[in-house]
Motif scaffolding. Sequence first.
Motif, PDB file in Angstrom:
ATOM      1  N   MET A 154       0.959  -1.254   0.294  1.00  0.00           N
ATOM      2  CA  MET A 154      -0.060   0.140   0.020  1.00  0.00           C
ATOM      3  C   MET A 154       0.757   1.114   0.013  1.00  0.00           C
ATOM      4  SD  MET A 154      -3.343  -0.819   0.100  1.00  0.00           S
ATOM      5  CE  MET A 154      -4.155   0.658   0.923  1.00  0.00           C
ATOM      6  N   PRO A 155       0.488   2.383  -0.970  1.00  0.00           N
ATOM      7  CA  PRO A 155       1.320   3.578  -0.782  1.00  0.00           C
ATOM      8  C   PRO A 155       1.291   4.251   0.360  1.00  0.00           C
ATOM      9  CG  PRO A 155      -0.646   3.675  -1.971  1.00  0.00           C
ATOM     10  CD  PRO A 155      -0.627   2.205  -1.787  1.00  0.00           C
ATOM     11  N   TYR A 156       2.181   5.073   0.680  1.00  0.00           N
ATOM     12  CA  TYR A 156       2.343   6.129   1.910  1.00  0.00           C
ATOM     13  C   TYR A 156       1.302   7.406   1.656  1.00  0.00           C
ATOM     14  CZ  TYR A 156       6.300   3.719   3.605  1.00  0.00           C
ATOM     15  OH  TYR A 156       6.950   2.877   4.123  1.00  0.00           O
ATOM     16  N   TYR A 157       0.593   7.649   2.655  1.00  0.00           N
ATOM     17  CA  TYR A 157      -0.241   8.736   2.355  1.00  0.00           C
ATOM     18  C   TYR A 157       0.510  10.095   2.343  1.00  0.00           C
ATOM     19  CZ  TYR A 157      -4.899   6.589   3.499  1.00  0.00           C
ATOM     20  OH  TYR A 157      -5.814   5.847   3.408  1.00  0.00           O
ATOM     21  N   GLN A 158       0.416  11.222   1.701  1.00  0.00           N
ATOM     22  CA  GLN A 158       0.986  12.438   1.456  1.00  0.00           C
ATOM     23  C   GLN A 158       0.680  13.317   2.623  1.00  0.00           C
ATOM     24  OE1 GLN A 158       3.252  12.391  -0.587  1.00  0.00           O
ATOM     25  NE2 GLN A 158       2.864  10.453  -1.273  1.00  0.00           N
ATOM     26  N   THR A 159      -0.778  13.294   2.972  1.00  0.00           N
ATOM     27  CA  THR A 159      -1.162  14.356   4.291  1.00  0.00           C
ATOM     28  C   THR A 159      -1.520  13.471   5.492  1.00  0.00           C
ATOM     29  OG1 THR A 159      -3.497  14.195   3.460  1.00  0.00           O
ATOM     30  CG2 THR A 159      -2.044  16.088   2.402  1.00  0.00           C
ATOM     31  N   TRP A 160      -1.095  14.049   6.481  1.00  0.00           N
ATOM     32  CA  TRP A 160      -1.516  13.704   7.927  1.00  0.00           C
ATOM     33  C   TRP A 160      -2.768  13.531   8.111  1.00  0.00           C
ATOM     34  CZ3 TRP A 160       0.392  10.581  11.475  1.00  0.00           C
ATOM     35  CH2 TRP A 160      -0.162  10.647  12.544  1.00  0.00           C
ATOM     36  N   GLU A 161      -3.749  14.563   7.687  1.00  0.00           N
ATOM     37  CA  GLU A 161      -5.096  14.725   8.171  1.00  0.00           C
ATOM     38  C   GLU A 161      -5.867  13.271   7.433  1.00  0.00           C
ATOM     39  OE1 GLU A 161      -3.403  18.087   9.136  1.00  0.00           O
ATOM     40  OE2 GLU A 161      -3.332  17.361   7.186  1.00  0.00           O
ATOM     41  N   GLU A 162      -5.648  13.004   6.110  1.00  0.00           N
ATOM     42  CA  GLU A 162      -6.171  11.946   5.490  1.00  0.00           C
ATOM     43  C   GLU A 162      -5.893  10.520   6.295  1.00  0.00           C
ATOM     44  OE1 GLU A 162      -5.659  13.637   0.912  1.00  0.00           O
ATOM     45  OE2 GLU A 162      -5.410  11.570   1.349  1.00  0.00           O
ATOM     46  N   PHE A 163      -4.562  10.405   6.735  1.00  0.00           N
ATOM     47  CA  PHE A 163      -4.071   9.187   7.222  1.00  0.00           C
ATOM     48  C   PHE A 163      -4.646   9.028   8.702  1.00  0.00           C
ATOM     49  CE2 PHE A 163      -1.201   5.863   8.596  1.00  0.00           C
ATOM     50  CZ  PHE A 163      -1.044   6.252   9.767  1.00  0.00           C
ATOM     51  N   ALA A 164      -4.755  10.225   9.431  1.00  0.00           N
ATOM     52  CA  ALA A 164      -5.208  10.019  10.580  1.00  0.00           C
ATOM     53  C   ALA A 164      -6.891   9.864  10.697  1.00  0.00           C
ATOM     54  CB  ALA A 164      -5.124  11.225  11.547  1.00  0.00           C
ATOM     55  N   ARG A 165      -7.430  10.356   9.744  1.00  0.00           N
ATOM     56  CA  ARG A 165      -9.161   9.883   9.552  1.00  0.00           C
ATOM     57  C   ARG A 165      -9.056   8.425   9.151  1.00  0.00           C
ATOM     58  NH1 ARG A 165     -10.313  13.608   5.502  1.00  0.00           N
ATOM     59  NH2 ARG A 165      -9.110  15.231   6.542  1.00  0.00           N
ATOM     60  N   ALA A 166      -8.341   8.316   8.255  1.00  0.00           N
ATOM     61  CA  ALA A 166      -8.582   6.623   7.725  1.00  0.00           C
ATOM     62  C   ALA A 166      -8.327   5.772   8.835  1.00  0.00           C
ATOM     63  CB  ALA A 166      -7.636   6.389   6.354  1.00  0.00           C
ATOM     64  N   ALA A 167      -7.045   5.964   9.739  1.00  0.00           N
ATOM     65  CA  ALA A 167      -6.584   5.272  10.688  1.00  0.00           C
ATOM     66  C   ALA A 167      -7.657   4.857  11.819  1.00  0.00           C
ATOM     67  CB  ALA A 167      -5.239   5.642  11.348  1.00  0.00           C
ATOM     68  N   GLU A 168      -8.104   6.042  12.078  1.00  0.00           N
ATOM     69  CA  GLU A 168      -9.065   5.842  12.940  1.00  0.00           C
ATOM     70  C   GLU A 168     -10.466   4.996  12.605  1.00  0.00           C
ATOM     71  OE1 GLU A 168      -8.051  10.541  14.398  1.00  0.00           O
ATOM     72  OE2 GLU A 168     -10.041  10.045  13.634  1.00  0.00           O
ATOM     73  N   LYS A 169     -10.846   5.392  11.446  1.00  0.00           N
ATOM     74  CA  LYS A 169     -11.874   4.689  10.840  1.00  0.00           C
ATOM     75  C   LYS A 169     -11.712   3.282  10.579  1.00  0.00           C
ATOM     76  CE  LYS A 169     -14.944   5.121   6.726  1.00  0.00           C
ATOM     77  NZ  LYS A 169     -14.830   5.444   5.381  1.00  0.00           N
ATOM     78  N   LEU A 170     -10.649   2.732  10.507  1.00  0.00           N
ATOM     79  CA  LEU A 170     -10.252   1.437  10.345  1.00  0.00           C
ATOM     80  C   LEU A 170     -10.046   0.695  11.711  1.00  0.00           C
ATOM     81  CD1 LEU A 170      -8.966  -0.835   8.219  1.00  0.00           C
ATOM     82  CD2 LEU A 170      -6.805  -0.226   8.965  1.00  0.00           C
ATOM     83  N   TYR A 171      -9.507   1.584  12.795  1.00  0.00           N
ATOM     84  CA  TYR A 171      -9.730   1.083  13.968  1.00  0.00           C
ATOM     85  C   TYR A 171     -11.103   0.701  14.381  1.00  0.00           C
ATOM     86  CZ  TYR A 171      -9.378   0.350  18.810  1.00  0.00           C
ATOM     87  OH  TYR A 171      -9.423  -0.457  20.471  1.00  0.00           O
ATOM     88  N   LEU A 172     -12.126   1.741  14.121  1.00  0.00           N
ATOM     89  CA  LEU A 172     -13.347   1.389  14.886  1.00  0.00           C
ATOM     90  C   LEU A 172     -14.189   0.543  14.120  1.00  0.00           C
ATOM     91  CD1 LEU A 172     -14.167   5.418  15.368  1.00  0.00           C
ATOM     92  CD2 LEU A 172     -13.844   3.620  16.878  1.00  0.00           C
ATOM     93  N   THR A 173     -13.592   0.019  12.815  1.00  0.00           N
ATOM     94  CA  THR A 173     -14.604  -0.975  12.191  1.00  0.00           C
ATOM     95  C   THR A 173     -14.092  -2.197  12.838  1.00  0.00           C
ATOM     96  OG1 THR A 173     -12.793  -0.803  10.444  1.00  0.00           O
ATOM     97  CG2 THR A 173     -14.981  -0.003   9.926  1.00  0.00           C
ATOM     98  N   ALA A 174     -12.802  -2.675  13.245  1.00  0.00           N
ATOM     99  CA  ALA A 174     -12.259  -3.750  13.771  1.00  0.00           C
ATOM    100  C   ALA A 174     -11.317  -3.685  14.674  1.00  0.00           C
ATOM    101  CB  ALA A 174     -11.746  -4.716  12.457  1.00  0.00           C
ATOM    102  N   PRO A 175     -11.645  -3.370  15.918  1.00  0.00           N
ATOM    103  CA  PRO A 175     -10.744  -3.254  17.123  1.00  0.00           C
ATOM    104  C   PRO A 175      -9.790  -4.413  17.565  1.00  0.00           C
ATOM    105  CG  PRO A 175     -12.813  -2.742  17.765  1.00  0.00           C
ATOM    106  CD  PRO A 175     -12.953  -3.223  16.331  1.00  0.00           C
ATOM    107  N   MET A 176     -10.226  -5.267  17.272  1.00  0.00           N
ATOM    108  CA  MET A 176      -9.543  -6.492  17.720  1.00  0.00           C
ATOM    109  C   MET A 176      -8.613  -6.939  16.588  1.00  0.00           C
ATOM    110  SD  MET A 176      -9.756  -7.442  20.816  1.00  0.00           S
ATOM    111  CE  MET A 176      -8.817  -8.699  20.800  1.00  0.00           C
TER     112      MET A 176
END
Lengths: 84, 110
Positions: free
Chosen positions: A1-23
């Motif tokens: 997977m490529p690296y995100y260019q902006t921090w805000e996009e990465f942070a939003r995507a990371a939080e969303k991914l965690y909330l969908t599958a916490p374990m």
Amino acid sequence: MPYYQTWEEFARAAEKLYLTAPMKVRVVLKYRHCDGNLRIKVTDDAVCLQYKTDQAQDVKKIEKLHGKLMRLMVSKESGAMDTD
Amino acid sequence: MVLLENDSFLTELTRLFQKCRTSGSVAITLKKYDGRTKPVPRKGHPVNYEPADNKCLLRASDGKKKISTVVNLQHHVAMKLLMFSALHYNYFLVMQLVHLYLVIKGCPLL
């Protein structure tokens, strides 16, 4: 997977991914002193989100996101987080 | 994989950072932990553990040595602060040395 260019996009995507599958989600921080860069990866083994930086101001943002994810993991309630 | 107490984990993590100054990398992994101490049993066998909802597992490695610790709700703030202060110390030491070098050389960029 490529690296995100902006921090805000990465942070939003990371939080969303965690909330969908916490374990399933794990957060990996990789620090290379010889190259002077810090990488953060959030993955659930299907989707992989990555961000890398060599800037001191980004280290503070990474610390904040890491702290938020850790707080979500240890707290019993699962709620949405505020994005920075 | 060595399972340590929180303060021993931080001591060993600092040692990993110091060992990897000239080459190599330190990887720190964070994952939610449900309190399992044994592998998942086969079908038909009883699951024998107390599920926990307020723990996470922190692992660190330099490629050779592996350490880990379990962080509870009451210690997560302190662990995060201390872990990142160890990182900051190593990171900013490089920045300070670079700045000092540029000052000595009389760099016009400063």
